[in-house]
Motif scaffolding. Structure first.
Motif, PDB file in Angstrom:
ATOM      1  N   GLU A  94       0.824  -1.206   0.000  1.00 39.20           N
ATOM      2  CA  GLU A  94       0.000   0.000   0.000  1.00 39.20           C
ATOM      3  C   GLU A  94       0.859   1.257   0.000  1.00 39.20           C
ATOM      4  OE1 GLU A  94      -3.266   0.224  -0.408  1.00 39.20           O
ATOM      5  OE2 GLU A  94      -3.235  -1.957  -0.665  1.00 39.20           O
ATOM      6  N   ARG A  95       1.949   1.221   0.740  1.00 37.99           N
ATOM      7  CA  ARG A  95       2.825   2.392   0.829  1.00 37.99           C
ATOM      8  C   ARG A  95       3.503   2.668  -0.518  1.00 37.99           C
ATOM      9  NH1 ARG A  95       5.319   0.787   4.884  1.00 37.99           N
ATOM     10  NH2 ARG A  95       7.266   0.052   3.964  1.00 37.99           N
ATOM     11  N   TRP A  96       3.930   1.621  -1.208  1.00 34.23           N
ATOM     12  CA  TRP A  96       4.577   1.803  -2.504  1.00 34.23           C
ATOM     13  C   TRP A  96       3.586   2.294  -3.558  1.00 34.23           C
ATOM     14  CZ3 TRP A  96       9.241   2.679  -4.017  1.00 34.23           C
ATOM     15  CH2 TRP A  96      10.333   2.212  -3.283  1.00 34.23           C
ATOM     16  N   ILE A  97       2.363   1.845  -3.477  1.00 31.67           N
ATOM     17  CA  ILE A  97       1.349   2.329  -4.424  1.00 31.67           C
ATOM     18  C   ILE A  97       1.218   3.841  -4.315  1.00 31.67           C
ATOM     19  CG2 ILE A  97      -1.131   2.369  -4.924  1.00 31.67           C
ATOM     20  CD1 ILE A  97      -1.223  -0.601  -4.171  1.00 31.67           C
ATOM     21  N   GLN A  98       1.124   4.337  -3.097  1.00 32.86           N
ATOM     22  CA  GLN A  98       0.965   5.782  -2.902  1.00 32.86           C
ATOM     23  C   GLN A  98       2.228   6.544  -3.270  1.00 32.86           C
ATOM     24  OE1 GLN A  98      -2.184   6.956  -2.172  1.00 32.86           O
ATOM     25  NE2 GLN A  98      -1.182   8.805  -2.938  1.00 32.86           N
ATOM     26  N   ASP A  99       3.394   5.979  -2.912  1.00 31.43           N
ATOM     27  CA  ASP A  99       4.666   6.635  -3.240  1.00 31.43           C
ATOM     28  C   ASP A  99       4.839   6.785  -4.743  1.00 31.43           C
ATOM     29  OD1 ASP A  99       5.296   6.853  -0.584  1.00 31.43           O
ATOM     30  OD2 ASP A  99       6.803   5.247  -0.570  1.00 31.43           O
ATOM     31  N   ARG A 100       4.484   5.744  -5.477  1.00 31.40           N
ATOM     32  CA  ARG A 100       4.679   5.798  -6.925  1.00 31.40           C
ATOM     33  C   ARG A 100       3.669   6.740  -7.581  1.00 31.40           C
ATOM     34  NH1 ARG A 100       8.198   6.350  -8.336  1.00 31.40           N
ATOM     35  NH2 ARG A 100       7.851   5.671 -10.478  1.00 31.40           N
ATOM     36  N   LEU A 101       2.460   6.764  -7.079  1.00 31.25           N
ATOM     37  CA  LEU A 101       1.468   7.696  -7.607  1.00 31.25           C
ATOM     38  C   LEU A 101       1.915   9.136  -7.354  1.00 31.25           C
ATOM     39  CD1 LEU A 101      -1.279   7.641  -9.046  1.00 31.25           C
ATOM     40  CD2 LEU A 101      -2.373   7.700  -6.815  1.00 31.25           C
ATOM     41  N   ASN A 102       2.432   9.397  -6.162  1.00 30.69           N
ATOM     42  CA  ASN A 102       2.894  10.737  -5.812  1.00 30.69           C
ATOM     43  C   ASN A 102       4.067  11.180  -6.674  1.00 30.69           C
ATOM     44  OD1 ASN A 102       0.951  11.065  -3.835  1.00 30.69           O
ATOM     45  ND2 ASN A 102       2.264  10.361  -2.174  1.00 30.69           N
ATOM     46  N   TRP A 103       4.891  10.233  -7.119  1.00 31.20           N
ATOM     47  CA  TRP A 103       6.034  10.584  -7.973  1.00 31.20           C
ATOM     48  C   TRP A 103       5.561  11.188  -9.286  1.00 31.20           C
ATOM     49  CZ3 TRP A 103       8.045   8.716 -12.728  1.00 31.20           C
ATOM     50  CH2 TRP A 103       9.347   9.134 -13.023  1.00 31.20           C
ATOM     51  N   LEU A 111       5.924  15.370 -10.716  1.00 34.62           N
ATOM     52  CA  LEU A 111       6.525  15.789 -11.977  1.00 34.62           C
ATOM     53  C   LEU A 111       5.488  16.373 -12.928  1.00 34.62           C
ATOM     54  CD1 LEU A 111       9.080  12.892 -12.482  1.00 34.62           C
ATOM     55  CD2 LEU A 111       9.561  15.250 -11.836  1.00 34.62           C
ATOM     56  N   GLY A 112       4.336  16.712 -12.378  1.00 33.10           N
ATOM     57  CA  GLY A 112       3.383  17.520 -13.118  1.00 33.10           C
ATOM     58  C   GLY A 112       2.329  16.803 -13.921  1.00 33.10           C
ATOM     59  N   LEU A 113       2.262  15.470 -13.869  1.00 37.73           N
ATOM     60  CA  LEU A 113       1.204  14.795 -14.626  1.00 37.73           C
ATOM     61  C   LEU A 113      -0.162  15.194 -14.076  1.00 37.73           C
ATOM     62  CD1 LEU A 113       2.151  11.113 -15.539  1.00 37.73           C
ATOM     63  CD2 LEU A 113       2.210  13.153 -16.954  1.00 37.73           C
ATOM     64  N   ASN A 114      -1.071  15.456 -14.978  1.00 32.37           N
ATOM     65  CA  ASN A 114      -2.423  15.873 -14.620  1.00 32.37           C
ATOM     66  C   ASN A 114      -3.102  14.802 -13.767  1.00 32.37           C
ATOM     67  OD1 ASN A 114      -5.133  16.611 -14.562  1.00 32.37           O
ATOM     68  ND2 ASN A 114      -5.123  17.367 -16.666  1.00 32.37           N
ATOM     69  N   LYS A 115      -3.511  15.167 -12.566  1.00 33.83           N
ATOM     70  CA  LYS A 115      -4.121  14.200 -11.651  1.00 33.83           C
ATOM     71  C   LYS A 115      -5.407  13.609 -12.215  1.00 33.83           C
ATOM     72  CE  LYS A 115      -2.216  16.003  -7.343  1.00 33.83           C
ATOM     73  NZ  LYS A 115      -2.486  16.461  -5.963  1.00 33.83           N
ATOM     74  N   GLU A 116      -6.105  14.366 -13.054  1.00 37.40           N
ATOM     75  CA  GLU A 116      -7.341  13.856 -13.631  1.00 37.40           C
ATOM     76  C   GLU A 116      -7.076  12.812 -14.717  1.00 37.40           C
ATOM     77  OE1 GLU A 116      -9.696  17.117 -14.979  1.00 37.40           O
ATOM     78  OE2 GLU A 116     -10.012  17.936 -12.956  1.00 37.40           O
ATOM     79  N   ARG A 117      -5.845  12.711 -15.172  1.00 35.39           N
ATOM     80  CA  ARG A 117      -5.495  11.714 -16.178  1.00 35.39           C
ATOM     81  C   ARG A 117      -4.787  10.507 -15.575  1.00 35.39           C
ATOM     82  NH1 ARG A 117      -3.131  15.135 -21.374  1.00 35.39           N
ATOM     83  NH2 ARG A 117      -5.122  16.008 -22.071  1.00 35.39           N
ATOM     84  N   LEU A 118      -4.722  10.442 -14.269  1.00 31.40           N
ATOM     85  CA  LEU A 118      -4.101   9.304 -13.577  1.00 31.40           C
ATOM     86  C   LEU A 118      -5.134   8.629 -12.692  1.00 31.40           C
ATOM     87  CD1 LEU A 118      -0.652  10.772 -12.479  1.00 31.40           C
ATOM     88  CD2 LEU A 118      -0.989   8.861 -14.048  1.00 31.40           C
ATOM     89  N   ARG A 119      -5.076   7.316 -12.638  1.00 32.23           N
ATOM     90  CA  ARG A 119      -5.984   6.587 -11.753  1.00 32.23           C
ATOM     91  C   ARG A 119      -5.329   5.277 -11.335  1.00 32.23           C
ATOM     92  NH1 ARG A 119     -10.708   4.212 -15.867  1.00 32.23           N
ATOM     93  NH2 ARG A 119      -9.457   2.482 -16.729  1.00 32.23           N
ATOM     94  N   LEU A 120      -5.834   4.702 -10.259  1.00 27.98           N
ATOM     95  CA  LEU A 120      -5.402   3.395  -9.786  1.00 27.98           C
ATOM     96  C   LEU A 120      -6.445   2.353 -10.166  1.00 27.98           C
ATOM     97  CD1 LEU A 120      -4.034   3.987  -6.173  1.00 27.98           C
ATOM     98  CD2 LEU A 120      -2.741   3.086  -8.113  1.00 27.98           C
ATOM     99  N   ARG A 121      -5.971   1.215 -10.641  1.00 24.83           N
ATOM    100  CA  ARG A 121      -6.889   0.119 -10.946  1.00 24.83           C
ATOM    101  C   ARG A 121      -6.363  -1.158 -10.302  1.00 24.83           C
ATOM    102  NH1 ARG A 121      -7.812  -4.192 -14.226  1.00 24.83           N
ATOM    103  NH2 ARG A 121      -5.776  -4.022 -15.228  1.00 24.83           N
ATOM    104  N   MET A 122      -7.141  -1.701  -9.389  1.00 20.02           N
ATOM    105  CA  MET A 122      -6.744  -2.941  -8.730  1.00 20.02           C
ATOM    106  C   MET A 122      -7.079  -4.134  -9.624  1.00 20.02           C
ATOM    107  SD  MET A 122      -7.905  -4.372  -4.978  1.00 20.02           S
ATOM    108  CE  MET A 122      -7.305  -2.881  -4.194  1.00 20.02           C
ATOM    109  N   HIS A 123      -6.160  -5.067  -9.745  1.00 25.86           N
ATOM    110  CA  HIS A 123      -6.393  -6.247 -10.560  1.00 25.86           C
ATOM    111  C   HIS A 123      -7.436  -7.152  -9.926  1.00 25.86           C
ATOM    112  CE1 HIS A 123      -2.543  -6.385 -13.215  1.00 25.86           C
ATOM    113  NE2 HIS A 123      -2.962  -5.144 -13.029  1.00 25.86           N
ATOM    114  N   ALA A 124      -8.304  -7.681 -10.757  1.00 17.75           N
ATOM    115  CA  ALA A 124      -9.241  -8.709 -10.298  1.00 17.75           C
ATOM    116  C   ALA A 124      -8.489 -10.016 -10.060  1.00 17.75           C
ATOM    117  CB  ALA A 124     -10.338  -8.907 -11.336  1.00 17.75           C
ATOM    118  N   LYS A 125      -9.107 -10.925  -9.335  1.00 19.27           N
ATOM    119  CA  LYS A 125      -8.418 -12.180  -8.994  1.00 19.27           C
ATOM    120  C   LYS A 125      -8.009 -12.969 -10.221  1.00 19.27           C
ATOM    121  CE  LYS A 125     -10.276 -12.938  -4.349  1.00 19.27           C
ATOM    122  NZ  LYS A 125     -11.026 -13.879  -3.450  1.00 19.27           N
TER     123      LYS A 125
END
Length: 511
Positions: free
Chosen positions: A288-297, A301-315
């Motif tokens: 969980e910590r790495w997911i947030q750290d990588r998103l924050n990176w 660097l200026g990527l539009n937050k509205e163009r980024l999202r997290l998608r959890m893989h289904a089983k």
């Protein structure tokens, strides 16, 4: 995408590999500006992951590795994608991506456009007897429109509506004479085989000067295995304690069935990967910590937050050994697609390499002397995909004085050129000499260019289009008052700055 690809070539970001010989499909060359942009992305990643952290070290493993590495990892036996070959046009398509190919195909785009009015069902027949003949001559709807149309008439009314199931509709376009639907070829419309054939994605080569005795090896399909096979070496040489990570940036190669969307999916690419080793009970929190750290990176660097999202893989998407995986996705012009994956790989990899190599790859706690296989969190991003995302995100068009202005608004850390020094009059020896002196001083601390090949307005537009953050203009007055005009790319605002303050001013703004 057409605008991005055009700009990339015109301004020296990215070229098709071996273009003068017709090009090599799925391979690209980075030009003078592209190599700077890509290097800046890698440097920003390395600085954040390795230099700014106390729990990650770096590695650079070989592209060529022992063949048993890929037996242990499972790549040699199961690293494949199901593909189908069109019996009519002989084109190959990945079975898991074929519907995406159809959506983007010229014939489907044309058909969808012709069906914009759901109340007039006759236009579908008109398309089949008109444009369809040249765009998809082997499509069942084109070859036998009246019969095929009867199979899809019930869906026609709701085409484009919320109740339409896309895959079912597409299959009906390729219905056989019994009304059974088949996936049509994205290229010609011919019904594709129902079953796919596995295609190994690893590229082979020979290690040794004599072909008869040469050892068959693979060009690595990922950088991760180089980290796993060096786990014990890193622990022994650095005396690292859990949790800690090993980071690597390097080339990988995959014999993709279908390459598409410019540098998004190619056969030669660079990865930025981390294998973070921890105790089993720490894995979930670390993930969980790495997911947030990588998103924050990416945010930093200026990527539009509205163009980024997290998608959890289904089983059913997870590898059999994985406890979880989430993708950071970016909204490219061709849709939401993976930028980076962060996976909880469990202890599978080290166990496999211990089993196949016969070496003890367990970690021993220096205090309790307990031995166990660490669990691994893997943030894995594509450097080329990141480059494409930053190119797309930076691209802006605006109208200034009734003229179109194209500007690449890169984050200052990523901009290929930080400063351009421009003489207002290139025939004035004093101005030219001062401009070149300023450029010579500035380039000790930042990437800087000198340009006098056009009028000042045109030079500004040229620098805007490649993302140069600041333009420094030297004019006649500069020879007298020892000041220059500094123009900021994003706002086009100009400010007179004394020469003695120029370097410090630019450094402060570029941090």
């Amino acid at each position: 995408m057409d605008k991005i690809v055009s700009l990339a070539k015109r301004r020296g970001f990215i070229f098709q590999s071996s273009e003068i010989y017709g090009g090599l499909n799925g391979v690209f060359d980075y030009g003078p500006l592209g190599v700077e942009l890509k290097r800046n992305i890698k440097n920003a990643w390395w600085q954040t992951i390795v230099h700014f952290r106390d729990d990650v070290v770096g590695l650079d493993s070989g592209i060529l590795m022992h063949a048993m590495v890929w037996k242990a990892s499972g790549h040699a036996d199961s690293f494949s994608d199901p593909f189908v070959k069109c019996p009519a046009c002989s084109k190959f398509f990945r079975l898991d991506k074929v519907y995406d190919e159809i959506k983007d195909s010229p014939w489907f785009q044309s058909l969808a456009k012709s069906m914009s009015n759901p109340k007039d069902m006759g236009h579908m027949l008109r398309w089949a007897k008109g444009p369809g003949k040249s765009l998809a001559s082997n499509l069942a709807l084109v070859k036998d429109p009246e019969v095929t149309f009867s199979y899809i008439a019930d869906l026609h009314y709701t085409f484009g509506g919320v109740n339409l199931e896309f895959e079912n509709f597409v299959k009906r376009l390729g219905s056989d004479d019994k009304g059974i639907g088949h996936i049509p070829c994205p290229n010609c419309g011919q019904s594709l085989p129902d079953e796919g054939v596995a295609a190994n994605l690893m590229l082979k080569t020979s290690l040794g000067p004599v072909e008869e005795t040469a050892e068959k090896v693979y060009l690595r399909p990922e950088t991760a295995q180089g980290i796993f096979v060096n786990f014990a070496n890193v622990v022994d040489s650095t005396h690292r304690k859990l949790p800690f990570g090993i980071a690597q940036v390097g080339k990988s190669f995959r014999n993709e069935v279908t390459t598409k969307n410019f540098i998004f999916r190619s056969r030669e690419f660079e990865q930025m990967e981390i294998e973070y080793f921890c105790r089993p009970e720490q894995a979930s929190e670390a993930h969980e910590r790495w997911i947030q750290d990588r998103l924050n990176w990416y945010f930093s660097l200026g990527l539009n937050k509205e163009r980024l999202r997290l998608r959890m893989h289904a089983k059913d998407e997870l590898a059999h050994y994985a406890a979880g995986c989430s993708d950071i996705e970016y909204l490219f012009p061709f849709g939401w697609s993976e930028l980076e994956g962060i996976a909880n790989r469990g202890d599978y990899d080290l166990k496999q390499h211990a089993k196949f190599s016969g070496k003890d790859l367990q970690y021993q706690d220096p205090v309790t002397l307990e031995k166990f296989f660490p669990h691994v969190i893997e943030p894995s991003g594509g450097c080329d995909r990141a480059t494409l995302a930053f190119l797309v995100d930076a691209y802006h068009e605006e109208t200034v004085n009734d003229t179109l202005r194209v500007v690449m608004k890169f984050h200052p850390k990523l901009a290929p050129i930080k400063v351009a020094v421009l003489p207002l009059l290139k025939k004035n020896e004093g101005i030219v000499a001062l401009a070149k002196k300023i450029k010579s001083e500035l380039q000790k601390d930042m990437v800087c260019v000198y340009d006098d090949t056009a009028a000042i307005g045109k030079l500004y537009r040229r620098q805007d289009e490649v993302g140069t953050v600041f333009c420094v203009t030297v004019d006649v007055q500069s020879l007298e008052d020892k000041q220059v005009t500094v123009r900021f790319r994003d706002t086009m605002q100009q400010e007179r700055i004394p020469l003695e303050r120029l370097s410090g001013y630019l450094k402060e703004k570029l941090i």
